[in-house]
Write a protein that holds these residues in place. Structure first.
Motif, PDB file in Angstrom:
ATOM      1  N   ILE A 151      22.819 -34.967 -20.436  1.00 41.09           N
ATOM      2  CA  ILE A 151      22.208 -36.340 -19.803  1.00 41.09           C
ATOM      3  C   ILE A 151      20.154 -36.195 -20.200  1.00 41.09           C
ATOM      4  CG2 ILE A 151      21.710 -38.264 -17.933  1.00 41.09           C
ATOM      5  CD1 ILE A 151      24.998 -37.374 -16.927  1.00 41.09           C
ATOM      6  N   THR A 152      20.106 -35.108 -19.199  1.00 43.52           N
ATOM      7  CA  THR A 152      18.778 -34.661 -19.386  1.00 43.52           C
ATOM      8  C   THR A 152      18.423 -35.101 -20.944  1.00 43.52           C
ATOM      9  OG1 THR A 152      18.405 -32.819 -18.609  1.00 43.52           O
ATOM     10  CG2 THR A 152      18.384 -33.850 -17.063  1.00 43.52           C
ATOM     11  N   GLY A 153      18.793 -34.087 -21.884  1.00 45.78           N
ATOM     12  CA  GLY A 153      18.138 -34.205 -23.380  1.00 45.78           C
ATOM     13  C   GLY A 153      18.650 -35.468 -23.758  1.00 45.78           C
ATOM     14  N   ALA A 154      19.292 -36.098 -23.438  1.00 48.02           N
ATOM     15  CA  ALA A 154      19.524 -37.243 -24.009  1.00 48.02           C
ATOM     16  C   ALA A 154      18.443 -38.585 -23.395  1.00 48.02           C
ATOM     17  CB  ALA A 154      21.202 -37.616 -24.230  1.00 48.02           C
ATOM     18  N   VAL A 155      18.042 -38.633 -22.388  1.00 47.40           N
ATOM     19  CA  VAL A 155      17.333 -40.012 -21.923  1.00 47.40           C
ATOM     20  C   VAL A 155      15.453 -38.748 -22.373  1.00 47.40           C
ATOM     21  CG1 VAL A 155      16.444 -39.619 -19.563  1.00 47.40           C
ATOM     22  CG2 VAL A 155      18.290 -39.676 -19.622  1.00 47.40           C
ATOM     23  N   ALA A 156      15.663 -37.707 -22.507  1.00 45.65           N
ATOM     24  CA  ALA A 156      14.077 -37.217 -23.003  1.00 45.65           C
ATOM     25  C   ALA A 156      13.872 -37.464 -24.560  1.00 45.65           C
ATOM     26  CB  ALA A 156      13.786 -35.537 -22.601  1.00 45.65           C
ATOM     27  N   ALA A 157      15.130 -37.379 -25.320  1.00 52.13           N
ATOM     28  CA  ALA A 157      15.020 -37.930 -26.414  1.00 52.13           C
ATOM     29  C   ALA A 157      15.095 -39.232 -26.761  1.00 52.13           C
ATOM     30  CB  ALA A 157      16.371 -37.364 -27.331  1.00 52.13           C
ATOM     31  N   GLY A 158      15.263 -39.868 -25.699  1.00 55.72           N
ATOM     32  CA  GLY A 158      15.489 -41.024 -26.060  1.00 55.72           C
ATOM     33  C   GLY A 158      14.180 -41.897 -25.388  1.00 55.72           C
ATOM     34  N   ILE A 159      13.155 -41.489 -24.457  1.00 55.11           N
ATOM     35  CA  ILE A 159      11.362 -41.689 -24.493  1.00 55.11           C
ATOM     36  C   ILE A 159      10.990 -41.259 -25.006  1.00 55.11           C
ATOM     37  CG2 ILE A 159       9.487 -41.413 -22.225  1.00 55.11           C
ATOM     38  CD1 ILE A 159      11.928 -40.099 -20.488  1.00 55.11           C
ATOM     39  N   GLY A 160      11.220 -39.982 -26.286  1.00 54.28           N
ATOM     40  CA  GLY A 160      10.396 -39.824 -27.367  1.00 54.28           C
ATOM     41  C   GLY A 160      10.897 -40.184 -28.160  1.00 54.28           C
ATOM     42  N   GLY A 161      12.289 -40.887 -28.627  1.00 52.59           N
ATOM     43  CA  GLY A 161      11.956 -41.906 -29.960  1.00 52.59           C
ATOM     44  C   GLY A 161      13.158 -40.817 -30.951  1.00 52.59           C
ATOM     45  N   GLY A 162      13.799 -39.459 -30.533  1.00 50.99           N
ATOM     46  CA  GLY A 162      14.480 -38.433 -31.351  1.00 50.99           C
ATOM     47  C   GLY A 162      15.736 -38.897 -30.981  1.00 50.99           C
ATOM     48  N   SER A 163      16.710 -37.991 -32.078  1.00 54.07           N
ATOM     49  CA  SER A 163      18.303 -37.406 -31.692  1.00 54.07           C
ATOM     50  C   SER A 163      18.510 -37.332 -30.595  1.00 54.07           C
ATOM     51  CB  SER A 163      18.443 -37.186 -32.552  1.00 54.07           C
ATOM     52  OG  SER A 163      19.778 -36.817 -32.996  1.00 54.07           O
ATOM     53  N   LYS A 164      19.161 -38.271 -29.677  1.00 55.30           N
ATOM     54  CA  LYS A 164      19.419 -37.677 -29.086  1.00 55.30           C
ATOM     55  C   LYS A 164      20.877 -37.131 -28.575  1.00 55.30           C
ATOM     56  CE  LYS A 164      19.105 -42.943 -26.706  1.00 55.30           C
ATOM     57  NZ  LYS A 164      19.534 -43.771 -26.077  1.00 55.30           N
ATOM     58  N   LEU A 165      21.723 -36.982 -30.062  1.00 53.62           N
ATOM     59  CA  LEU A 165      22.882 -36.093 -29.407  1.00 53.62           C
ATOM     60  C   LEU A 165      22.268 -34.415 -30.446  1.00 53.62           C
ATOM     61  CD1 LEU A 165      25.446 -35.507 -29.704  1.00 53.62           C
ATOM     62  CD2 LEU A 165      25.616 -35.575 -32.349  1.00 53.62           C
ATOM     63  N   ARG A 166      21.366 -34.666 -30.875  1.00 56.30           N
ATOM     64  CA  ARG A 166      20.266 -32.958 -31.447  1.00 56.30           C
ATOM     65  C   ARG A 166      20.072 -32.520 -30.119  1.00 56.30           C
ATOM     66  NH1 ARG A 166      18.678 -34.186 -36.174  1.00 56.30           N
ATOM     67  NH2 ARG A 166      16.753 -35.247 -35.659  1.00 56.30           N
ATOM     68  N   ALA A 167      19.006 -33.717 -29.337  1.00 52.43           N
ATOM     69  CA  ALA A 167      18.443 -33.019 -27.711  1.00 52.43           C
ATOM     70  C   ALA A 167      19.164 -32.092 -27.328  1.00 52.43           C
ATOM     71  CB  ALA A 167      17.616 -34.663 -27.546  1.00 52.43           C
ATOM     72  N   ALA A 168      20.391 -33.204 -26.911  1.00 54.45           N
ATOM     73  CA  ALA A 168      21.308 -33.210 -25.855  1.00 54.45           C
ATOM     74  C   ALA A 168      21.791 -31.384 -26.211  1.00 54.45           C
ATOM     75  CB  ALA A 168      22.296 -33.625 -25.646  1.00 54.45           C
ATOM     76  N   MET A 169      22.335 -31.591 -27.345  1.00 60.20           N
ATOM     77  CA  MET A 169      22.686 -30.166 -28.305  1.00 60.20           C
ATOM     78  C   MET A 169      21.567 -28.928 -28.036  1.00 60.20           C
ATOM     79  SD  MET A 169      26.021 -30.612 -28.560  1.00 60.20           S
ATOM     80  CE  MET A 169      26.699 -29.078 -29.424  1.00 60.20           C
TER      81      MET A 169
END
Length: 195
Positions: A151-169
């Motif tokens: 969840i935190t990885g996806a949220v951080a990626a969402g804020i930064g405009g990156g891939s939520k799935l990749r960041a979460a993984m």
């Protein structure tokens, strides 16, 4: 106030000012990452100790030390970093360069936010290791930690405009590795009678 003073006064920043938005998003991302650090570092400590012993006393003691030590460390690091940045900006201003007041962030506020973000993130692994019965403590902590990291990885990626799935993984794999290694080390130490 003269007409020249009115025209020379800086205009107030509009509500949708991209620079203000960027600053707020950066603070939010820092808070999410601080919570992420609280989750993974405290989870690694308590899982490592739980690998060595099922006794709740050592797990609670190590976990509490990790929560307080980690939160203080994060706050201190943020305070030093922001203070250094503020000093550099004030030095530039003293040398006659234009420095926007919004760039002069409060080191105490940054430290407090960092402390709070880490502390809030650390609550999850502490609850996950302390509340369930001993037989399921470790799997519950693994599952809760990895879910929170996703969840935190996806949220951080969402804020930064990156891939939520990749960041979460990325954070889930890194967190799983940290938990597995500390659990293995704790189990080895426990089997050797260290604890």
């Amino acid at each position: 106030m003269t007409a020249s003073e009115i025209t020379d006064a800086p205009a107030p920043a509009p509500a949708g000012d991209p620079e203000n938005l960027a600053g707020r998003l950066n603070q939010l991302r820092a808070a999410v990452l601080g919570a992420n650090d609280g989750i993974v570092s405290v989870a690694a400590v308590v899982v490592g100790v739980a690998g060595a012993t099922a006794q709740i006393g050592p797990i609670l003691t190590a976990g509490a030390a990790a929560v307080i030590g980690g939160a203080v460390s994060m706050a201190l690091g943020e305070y030093v970093s922001v203070s250094s940045q503020r000093d550099a900006l004030l030095d530039r201003r003293a040398k006659g360069h234009a420095v926007d007041d919004e760039e002069l962030v409060s080191a105490w506020a940054a430290a407090g936010a960092s402390f709070a973000a880490f502390f809030i993130g650390a609550i999850l692994p502490m609850a996950a290791i302390l509340l369930p019965p001993a037989s399921v403590r470790i799997p519950v902590t693994f599952a809760a930690t990895l879910l929170a990291l996703a969840i935190t990885g996806a949220v951080a990626a969402g804020i930064g405009g990156g891939s939520k799935l990749r960041a979460a993984m990325r954070v889930v794999i890194g967190g799983a590795l940290a938990l597995a290694v500390t659990f293995l080390v704790g189990s080895l130490l426990g089997s050797q009678g260290v604890i």
